[in-house]
Enzyme design. Structure first.
Site, PDB file in Angstrom:
ATOM      1  N   HIS A 104      -8.530  -3.277  -7.219  1.00 45.40           N
ATOM      2  CA  HIS A 104      -7.693  -2.144  -6.849  1.00 45.40           C
ATOM      3  C   HIS A 104      -6.794  -1.746  -8.014  1.00 45.40           C
ATOM      4  O   HIS A 104      -6.226  -2.593  -8.696  1.00 45.40           O
ATOM      5  CB  HIS A 104      -6.816  -2.509  -5.652  1.00 45.40           C
ATOM      6  CG  HIS A 104      -5.842  -1.434  -5.262  1.00 45.40           C
ATOM      7  ND1 HIS A 104      -4.535  -1.415  -5.704  1.00 45.40           N
ATOM      8  CD2 HIS A 104      -5.990  -0.333  -4.479  1.00 45.40           C
ATOM      9  CE1 HIS A 104      -3.926  -0.353  -5.209  1.00 45.40           C
ATOM     10  NE2 HIS A 104      -4.781   0.315  -4.463  1.00 45.40           N
ATOM     11  N   GLU A 135     -12.094   1.454   3.909  1.00 42.80           N
ATOM     12  CA  GLU A 135     -11.016   0.614   3.390  1.00 42.80           C
ATOM     13  C   GLU A 135      -9.715   0.781   4.167  1.00 42.80           C
ATOM     14  O   GLU A 135      -9.309   1.894   4.492  1.00 42.80           O
ATOM     15  CB  GLU A 135     -10.764   0.965   1.914  1.00 42.80           C
ATOM     16  CG  GLU A 135      -9.657   0.160   1.273  1.00 42.80           C
ATOM     17  CD  GLU A 135      -9.413   0.576  -0.163  1.00 42.80           C
ATOM     18  OE1 GLU A 135      -8.403   0.111  -0.738  1.00 42.80           O
ATOM     19  OE2 GLU A 135     -10.201   1.361  -0.714  1.00 42.80           O
ATOM     20  N   HIS A 154      -5.940   4.311   4.177  1.00 39.81           N
ATOM     21  CA  HIS A 154      -4.521   4.099   3.876  1.00 39.81           C
ATOM     22  C   HIS A 154      -3.710   3.579   5.064  1.00 39.81           C
ATOM     23  O   HIS A 154      -2.571   3.985   5.283  1.00 39.81           O
ATOM     24  CB  HIS A 154      -3.880   5.391   3.339  1.00 39.81           C
ATOM     25  CG  HIS A 154      -4.300   5.713   1.935  1.00 39.81           C
ATOM     26  ND1 HIS A 154      -5.031   6.833   1.617  1.00 39.81           N
ATOM     27  CD2 HIS A 154      -4.108   5.063   0.770  1.00 39.81           C
ATOM     28  CE1 HIS A 154      -5.263   6.872   0.324  1.00 39.81           C
ATOM     29  NE2 HIS A 154      -4.721   5.797  -0.223  1.00 39.81           N
ATOM     30  N   GLU A 186      -5.695  -5.031  -0.877  1.00 37.08           N
ATOM     31  CA  GLU A 186      -4.898  -4.528  -1.994  1.00 37.08           C
ATOM     32  C   GLU A 186      -3.428  -4.899  -1.895  1.00 37.08           C
ATOM     33  O   GLU A 186      -2.703  -4.829  -2.882  1.00 37.08           O
ATOM     34  CB  GLU A 186      -5.044  -3.012  -2.118  1.00 37.08           C
ATOM     35  CG  GLU A 186      -4.423  -2.212  -0.990  1.00 37.08           C
ATOM     36  CD  GLU A 186      -4.655  -0.713  -1.156  1.00 37.08           C
ATOM     37  OE1 GLU A 186      -3.647   0.024  -1.273  1.00 37.08           O
ATOM     38  OE2 GLU A 186      -5.819  -0.287  -1.171  1.00 37.08           O
TER      39      GLU A 186
END
Length: 389
Positions: free
Chosen positions: A298, A222, A198, A248
């Site tokens: 996503h 990610e 994140h 994303e």
């Protein structure tokens, strides 16, 4: 003597868009486009942070779209994108909602699922990775174990828990490593583990974290850093042994081309609700294919974008797994009627004409809007913004 026979084809009257509705329901902004033939289609934006901005852009789009033939999807995409000399997630998020709704209409018009119009299916079912995990090794172990028991073959989770922004590096790495170790133990060797960071780290400490987690053979890591620059993200991919997934929050073929040209990543993560809808994401997937990069679509916003993603996933050769949350199956999203159903860790490709999701009108007013942007930005103990570096 040559005989010439002239055959005249009667052209059907073109279908026209005659109304566009907008709804703030559940956790998202949804539109429904109506035509003068009675066919309608729905779409949703993934610009969840600023849905009110998307709504205002759609209001501007209405001036052009009303009266247009909804089947000219590529033309409408280009017209809307080039309407003004601006770009960004709000604009692309608005185009995405319109695009998905238009594909829904087109599928219903020709009485086929959208994937059939995108070139047909490359697969019969869509592999899912479950959004889950736990905040302690014990709960992570159980989460991974239950994920396997339900038939999923991949689990995605964030191992940076608590006040990560104030942790010493050694504490941060050890906490994350313990959680990943528990997931590997609970899920076993047949469960792919995906670590979602994140955008919480800097380039340097993300490399330290990746090195510590490498022994667990992650499927990929990610978004370890902020998405401010394309080149820094690509450079990070070169320095990691674990495959990297990003994208994303990227919204165009041009951004994805530059990311891949710069040397990374191994997985791209377009969101059909943000990166220009099905029309544009199909192109993004083709660019990724040219770089031997796989697509991991996503989505965590519910059935509309899940369904749109399924149609993209079915129609591209380089898809590998679809993000999925079981909240899709909860009463929270009862306002949507879906025609597909999860079977273990897969969803068979939709068979209904169009998108395969419709709004239940009687429940629209009973489904209040729950904004996802709290307006709170994480701060460090010293008062500075945690994501500023």
């Amino acid at each position: 003597m040559i005989s010439v026979q002239v055959i005249t084809f009667a052209l059907e009257r073109c279908m026209k868009i005659d109304k566009i509705e907008s709804f703030f329901i559940a956790n998202g902004y949804v539109i429904r486009i109506h035509t003068d033939t009675g066919i309608s289609g729905i779409g949703q934006t993934a610009c969840w942070g600023y849905p009110e901005a998307v709504d205002k852009i759609v209001d501007t789009f209405k001036k052009y779209l009303i009266g247009q033939n909804p089947l000219r999807i590529e033309h409408h995409w280009q017209y809307l994108y080039r309407m003004g000399p601006f770009k960004g997630t709000a604009l692309s998020g608005a185009i995405s909602a319109v695009d998905i709704a238009l594909w829904d209409i087109k599928g219903k018009h020709f009485e086929v699922p959208i994937w059939e119009l995108l070139g047909g299916n490359c697969r019969d079912k869509i592999r899912l990775h479950l959004l889950g995990g736990g905040s302690t090794p014990e709960t992570m172990f159980e989460a991974a174990k239950s994920t396997v028991a339900e038939g999923f073959t991949a689990l995605k989770f964030d191992p940076l828990v608590g006040n990560f922004q104030d942790m010493a590096l050694d504490r941060l790495v050890k906490t994350a490593r313990d959680l990943v170790a528990a997931a590997r133990e609970g899920g076993g060797p047949d469960l792919d583990l995906i670590v979602e960071v994140h955008r919480k780290l800097t380039p340097m400490n993300s490399i330290v974290l990746e090195s510590a987690l490498a022994p667990f053979n992650l499927y990929f890591i990610e978004d370890p850093i902020q998405i401010d620059t394309i080149t820094t993200q690509a450079e990070l991919a070169k320095r990691m042994t674990t495959p990297l997934a990003i994208g994303e929050r990227n919204v165009s073929i041009w951004e994805f081309r530059e990311i891949l040209e710069a040397g990374g990543p191994q997985y791209v993560r377009p969101d059909v609700g943000l990166a220009g809808g099905l029309t544009h994401c199909k192109k993004i997937a083709a660019i990724a294919e040219a770089y031997h990069s796989a697509v991991v679509t996503h989505n965590f916003l519910g059935p509309v974008i899940t369904a749109a993603s399924l149609h993209l996933d079915a129609s591209i050769p380089n898809f590998v797994t679809q993000e999925y949350t079981k909240a899709d199956e909860s009463d929270k999203f009862a306002v949507y009627k879906v025609t597909y159903q999860r079977e273990g860790g897969y969803i068979p490709i939709p068979q209904a004409p169009g998108l395969g999701v419709t709004l239940v009108d009687d429940l629209i007013e009973k489904t209040p809007f729950q904004p996802m942007n709290s307006g709170n930005t994480p701060l460090r103990e010293d008062g500075s913004v945690a994501y500023a570096v």
